[in-house]
Design an enzyme around this catalytic site. Structure first.
Site, PDB file in Angstrom:
ATOM      1  N   HIS A  40      -5.839  -1.770  11.513  1.00 60.76           N
ATOM      2  CA  HIS A  40      -5.265  -2.207  10.243  1.00 60.76           C
ATOM      3  C   HIS A  40      -6.088  -3.339   9.646  1.00 60.76           C
ATOM      4  CE1 HIS A  40      -2.290  -2.784   7.175  1.00 60.76           C
ATOM      5  NE2 HIS A  40      -1.964  -3.997   7.588  1.00 60.76           N
ATOM      6  N   GLN A  84       0.814  -1.219   0.000  1.00 57.96           N
ATOM      7  CA  GLN A  84       0.000   0.000   0.000  1.00 57.96           C
ATOM      8  C   GLN A  84       0.843   1.263   0.000  1.00 57.96           C
ATOM      9  OE1 GLN A  84      -1.661  -1.054   4.023  1.00 57.96           O
ATOM     10  NE2 GLN A  84      -1.623   1.156   4.316  1.00 57.96           N
ATOM     11  N   ASN A 125      -1.057  -9.621   4.189  1.00 53.57           N
ATOM     12  CA  ASN A 125      -0.945  -8.206   4.509  1.00 53.57           C
ATOM     13  C   ASN A 125      -0.723  -7.384   3.241  1.00 53.57           C
ATOM     14  OD1 ASN A 125      -0.788  -5.873   6.040  1.00 53.57           O
ATOM     15  ND2 ASN A 125       0.801  -6.630   7.407  1.00 53.57           N
ATOM     16  N   CYS A 147      -5.225   0.317   3.559  1.00 55.93           N
ATOM     17  CA  CYS A 147      -5.230  -1.126   3.826  1.00 55.93           C
ATOM     18  C   CYS A 147      -6.617  -1.722   3.619  1.00 55.93           C
ATOM     19  CB  CYS A 147      -4.730  -1.405   5.231  1.00 55.93           C
ATOM     20  SG  CYS A 147      -5.672  -0.563   6.534  1.00 55.93           S
TER      21      CYS A 147
END
Length: 343
Positions: free
Chosen positions: A284, A144, A306, A151
């Site tokens: 997150h 990102q 992630n 996110c």
């Protein structure tokens, strides 16, 4: 002179003395590690005072990592990465972006969350493990970038990409930037939620990444690119706070979740099964792409993807401890789970 500036100047002077003297001291050795880290991550600071400031932060990170890994009896390890010269506040502002719900925002949002329950879908006992990465339906780990709290868009897009691959055997790289720019129910680089992103995609569709590429920033909605959206979803569901229901959902498709990802332990995670410490203040967004049990220590874990690039964690992934018996799970991973739906 402010105490912090005095400390930075002192660190800077120690750096210069160490370099000029060529002494083989612990400080000199750490400075060499810092220089190597700078080269690896392409860090160029605007002046020596800024470099001294970042070296001071790096030293704290380095000592934390060194002390943590020396302790032993841990189910995971930590290590230096691209975040090692950032304060906790800087890291959170630049690399997270999940927007937790407040009581006031619950009533003001245009999105009505749709909860998946036993009256809608017959519950079936999930298998002991699932891994959508191994099945080849999870896209590459993306990054990102620095300074955009997007996110939530990466988590939502990753879930839709996998759903298309599972349901229609369509392997598409879809656009996070379209959500950042065009989804007005969310706040772009200032944060958002996956449910709202799913709602946008169900109504407007989403384009290919190549047609609406990621820019690590927020701009005006590119109506031309957005109008060329290639796919929609039918709906989405928010999953109740229940580990078994999330397992059941993950056994059928990847699921978007939020976690408390602010701690140094989480930030510097390098490998193994993450067991905290962390709180439940969700900050997150990530994607659960599987779950299982470790052969080495028997710990149950969630496999999460992630959006911090492949240099973080286990090539961009984390195994986070599951079945702890605590409400909401480790880092609150069970508190805000949702997934797209497609007939």
């Amino acid at each position: 002179m402010a105490p912090r500036l005095q400390r930075q100047i002192k660190v800077f002077m120690l750096m210069m003395v160490s370099l000029c003297a060529g002494a083989q001291t612990s400080a000199d050795s750490t400075l060499a590690v810092f220089e190597q880290w700078m080269a690896r991550h392409g860090r160029i600071y605007m002046n020596n005072l800024e470099k001294a400031k970042r070296y001071e932060i790096f030293l704290k990170s380095f000592r934390f990592i060194e002390n943590f890994n020396k302790e032993g009896n841990r189910s995971y390890r930590v290590g230096l990465n691209q975040f090692s010269d950032l304060t906790t506040e800087e890291f959170k502002a630049r690399y997270t972006g999940f927007q937790a719900m407040s009581k006031s925002s619950k009533s003001s949002t245009a999105t009505t969350f749709k909860y998946q329950n036993a009256t809608e879908v017959q519950y079936v006992s999930p298998p002991e493990s699932a891994n959508w990465v191994d099945k080849g339906v999870v896209g590459d780990v993306k990054d990102q970038g620095d300074g955009c709290g997007s996110c939530w868009a990466f988590s939502a897009v990753g879930a839709v990409e996998s759903l298309l691959a599972i349901k229609k055997s369509v392997f598409a790289d879809l656009s996070e930037q379209q959500l950042v720019d065009c989804d007005k129910a969310n706040k772009g680089c200032k944060g958002g939620r996956m449910e709202r992103a799913f709602d946008y995609i169900s109504r407007h569709g989403i384009a290919y990444e190549k047609d609406y590429p990621y820019k690590n920033g927020q701009g005006n909605c590119n109506e031309t690119a957005a109008s060329a959206s290639v796919t929609k979803i039918d709906d989405y569901y928010s999953i109740p706070v229940n580990e078994r229901w999330i397992e059941r959902s993950v056994s059928q498709q990847p699921v978007s979740v939020a976690v408390d990802g602010d701690s140094d332990d989480f930030k510097y995670y390098k490998g193994g099964i993450f067991s905290g410490p962390c709180g439940k203040k969700l900050s997150h967004a990530v994607l659960i792409v599987g779950y299982g049990r470790s052969d080495s220590d028997g710990k149950n874990y969630w496999l999460i993807k992630n959006s911090w690039g492949q240099q973080w964690g286990e090539k961009g992934y984390m195994r986070l401890q599951r079945s702890t018996g605590t409400y909401g799970g480790i880092c609150g991973i069970e508190l805000s789970a949702s997934h797209p739906y497609l007939n």
